[in-house]
Design an enzyme around this catalytic site. Structure first.
Site, PDB file in Angstrom:
ATOM      1  N   ASP A 149       0.830  -1.212   0.000  1.00 49.75           N
ATOM      2  CA  ASP A 149       0.000   0.000   0.000  1.00 49.75           C
ATOM      3  C   ASP A 149       0.867   1.265   0.000  1.00 49.75           C
ATOM      4  O   ASP A 149       1.779   1.404   0.813  1.00 49.75           O
ATOM      5  CB  ASP A 149      -0.877  -0.060   1.262  1.00 49.75           C
ATOM      6  CG  ASP A 149      -1.789   1.141   1.452  1.00 49.75           C
ATOM      7  OD1 ASP A 149      -1.882   1.984   0.550  1.00 49.75           O
ATOM      8  OD2 ASP A 149      -2.417   1.214   2.520  1.00 49.75           O
ATOM      9  N   HIS A 164      -4.386   4.324   6.698  1.00 47.86           N
ATOM     10  CA  HIS A 164      -3.222   3.874   5.926  1.00 47.86           C
ATOM     11  C   HIS A 164      -1.922   4.258   6.627  1.00 47.86           C
ATOM     12  O   HIS A 164      -1.827   5.315   7.244  1.00 47.86           O
ATOM     13  CB  HIS A 164      -3.242   4.492   4.526  1.00 47.86           C
ATOM     14  CG  HIS A 164      -4.440   4.109   3.710  1.00 47.86           C
ATOM     15  ND1 HIS A 164      -4.458   3.019   2.881  1.00 47.86           N
ATOM     16  CD2 HIS A 164      -5.672   4.669   3.625  1.00 47.86           C
ATOM     17  CE1 HIS A 164      -5.651   2.928   2.302  1.00 47.86           C
ATOM     18  NE2 HIS A 164      -6.401   3.916   2.742  1.00 47.86           N
TER      19      HIS A 164
END
Length: 553
Positions: free
Chosen positions: A191, A365
């Site tokens: 990610d 995130h």
């Protein structure tokens, strides 16, 4: 006999946000990780959602062994109904993820072969052995994937941040990543969303003090908007409401659906006797009321957007109410969100939002130091950044390039459609595959024609268009003159009854809208389009292109 190769095939989500989907092929066996969607750009008129083009998988459908899901966000599961309409394969995911998928499939009346798994489970699909690794994110029950292939191990992180003290007390599984790092990892896919943020993303727990302070200091009703999929955030708000003696009303279809699903799975604990029926929200004592509402990105017909214009039947924002947007402003949504905030301010509400108010939102995130930790633990031979725009992928590669002394041989910057091949000679870029975007109209399983110009011409040729025209005083929000409805290529000119009925519908829409709604062009266009679409479909069984024209005078 030719040597079998391992292929990594990005079908969406690299160099763009949304439509996350990745295929892995070894010989004649293919597995697919995620099948996401994204919302259309403003210029894609008449398009509701955008999914990856699954042509490559359709061409090789007899080789596809299954679809494996990392978590339940729309950019990872929203394309599944369209995927399964073409490929009847088993789907694997955690209970919560599959519950979100089932809700989507029910809307499209699709039956699927769903297989629930949990973190720690391992499944086998052809030559692929896939272990699910628990990771923390803004939605519960997220997993990274350790995919063991004859060519080596691939780690696919999915979306993650390293939260070691999450609200559900299920921390990120660093040990499992370290175990695979010791065994040896061929490829890491990671990610890249927050690669440009220094340090660490705070724990989800860090949000509670800021939210609780706002609720405790509020003299009247509190309205909290957050992403309905943020199950940890929902639990936090429910707990704060219970601790401060407030009852909770739930508004918005996605908010009601998510809380029902999460509660049925035991992920969301709802305190006894705390819920209010929507129709009782305005009857309850304001200083004993908290409302959880969807619409944090200012979507024109969302519950929050309608409430901000006095257009919601169950909630009216009043002077002194506290409204909290516990989310970030997604780039591109600044105008509609600020429009909602301005409407709320006109009602003398106290408005707090994530980008301007500290400690009421944290990202799901990982920041740059967390991305480094994963790279250091996994110590891959090859690295590919994913989940980000091109500049973010490049920055992630720059971050990884400092680890060459730990066995990292090469980084590859791939975009959607660019493949990676592994064989006895090592890793290298392979041939491109046919990828693209498929635009979906009105939630159906029918594609919008790839060439949008052809699609619009076909739509106009078959159903014509209807032009509702109104003039509104931009200062008072009042209708000026008479509303008019013009059509071309839709029905015969002598069929005046339908057009007269359309004028009545238009007049009724205007009458039932608040002055604030009538002064908001975006809201009124959506209301007019929705009401006329229903009426015309019922009366004529046709779907003309409806283009409301609102003149501000």
């Amino acid at each position: 006999m030719s040597e079998r190769k391992l292929q990594v095939i990005p079908l969406g989500g690299l160099g763009e946000f949304g439509m996350n989907s990745m295929a892995f092929r070894y010989g004649d066996d293919i597995i697919v990780v995620d099948a996401g969607m994204m919302f259309p750009d403003a210029e894609l008129l008449g398009v509701d959602i955008v999914t990856p083009d699954f042509s490559y998988l359709k061409e090789n459908k007899k080789h596809v062994r299954g679809l494996v899901l990392t978590h339940g966000h729309e950019d990872h599961i929203g394309g599944i109904p369209f995927f399964l309409s073409e490929l009847n394969v088993p789907v694997y995911g955690t209970d919560l993820t599959l519950a979100f998928v089932e809700r989507r499939l029910e809307e499209h009346k699709i039956d699927a072969d769903l297989h629930p798994v949990a973190a720690g489970d391992t499944i086998k699909l052809g030559p692929f052995s896939i272990e699910f690794i628990h990771v923390t994110h803004s939605v519960s029950a997220c997993c990274a994937l350790a995919i063991t292939t004859p060519a080596g191990v691939i780690i696919h992180t999915g979306d993650f941040k390293i939260d070691l003290s999450p609200p559900d007390n299920k921390p990120f599984d660093l040990h499992k990543f370290a175990e695979y790092g010791k065994r040896g990892v061929l490829l890491l896919l990671s990610d890249s969303t927050n690669v440009d943020r220094a340090g660490f993303t705070p724990s989800e727990r860090s949000v509670r003090p800021g939210l609780e302070e706002l609720v405790r200091n509020a003299d009247r009703r509190v309205v909290v908007s957050c992403f309905s999929s943020s199950t940890h955030r929902l639990q936090m708000v429910l707990d704060i409401a219970a601790a401060t003696g407030r009852k909770v009303g739930l508004l918005g279809r996605s908010m009601l659906s998510t809380t029902e699903i999460a509660h049925s799975l035991g992920i969301l604990q709802i305190p006894d006797s705390i819920l209010l029926r929507p129709q009782d929200i305005m009857l309850n004592q304001p200083d004993k009321t908290l409302v959880l509402i969807s619409g944090t990105q200012g979507e024109p017909m969302s519950a929050l957007s309608r409430a901000s214009c006095d257009g919601h039947k169950s909630l009216r924002i009043e002077k002194g109410d506290t409204v909290v947007l516990s989310s970030r402003i997604i780039p591109g949504n600044e105008k509609p969100i600020m429009r909602v905030i301005n409407h709320l301010a006109r009602r003398n509400a106290n408005v707090y939002f994530g980008n301007r108010t500290p400690h009421i939102h944290v990202s799901g995130h990982g920041a740059s130091e967390e991305l480094k930790i994963i790279l250091n633990l996994v110590r891959p031979k090859y690295f590919v950044p994913l989940h980000g725009e091109y500049w973010q992928l490049r920055k992630h590669i720059e971050l990884a390039s400092g680890l060459k002394d730990q066995g990292l041989e090469q980084c590859f910057l791939l975009e959607t459609g660019e493949t990676l091949v592994f064989d006895s000679k090592g890793g290298r870029k392979g041939d491109r595959v046919n990828v693209g975007r498929v635009c979906i109209d009105s939630g159906s399983l029918d594609d919008v024609v790839e060439d949008l110009v052809i699609r619009d011409r076909r739509h106009l040729a078959e159903d014509g268009f209807v032009l509702p025209i109104i003039a509104i005083d931009k200062l008072t929000g009042k209708l000026e003159g008479r509303a008019e409805v013009i059509s071309r290529g839709f029905i015969a000119e002598d069929n005046k009854e339908v057009i007269a009925g359309a004028r009545k519908i238009l007049a009724k829409t205007l009458e039932t809208s608040s002055a604030e709604e009538r002064s908001d062009v975006g809201v009124m266009q959506e209301k007019i389009r929705a009401d006329l679409k229903r009426y015309l479909a019922k009366e004529t069984q046709r779907r003309p292109l409806i283009m409301p024209v609102i003149l501000e005078v």
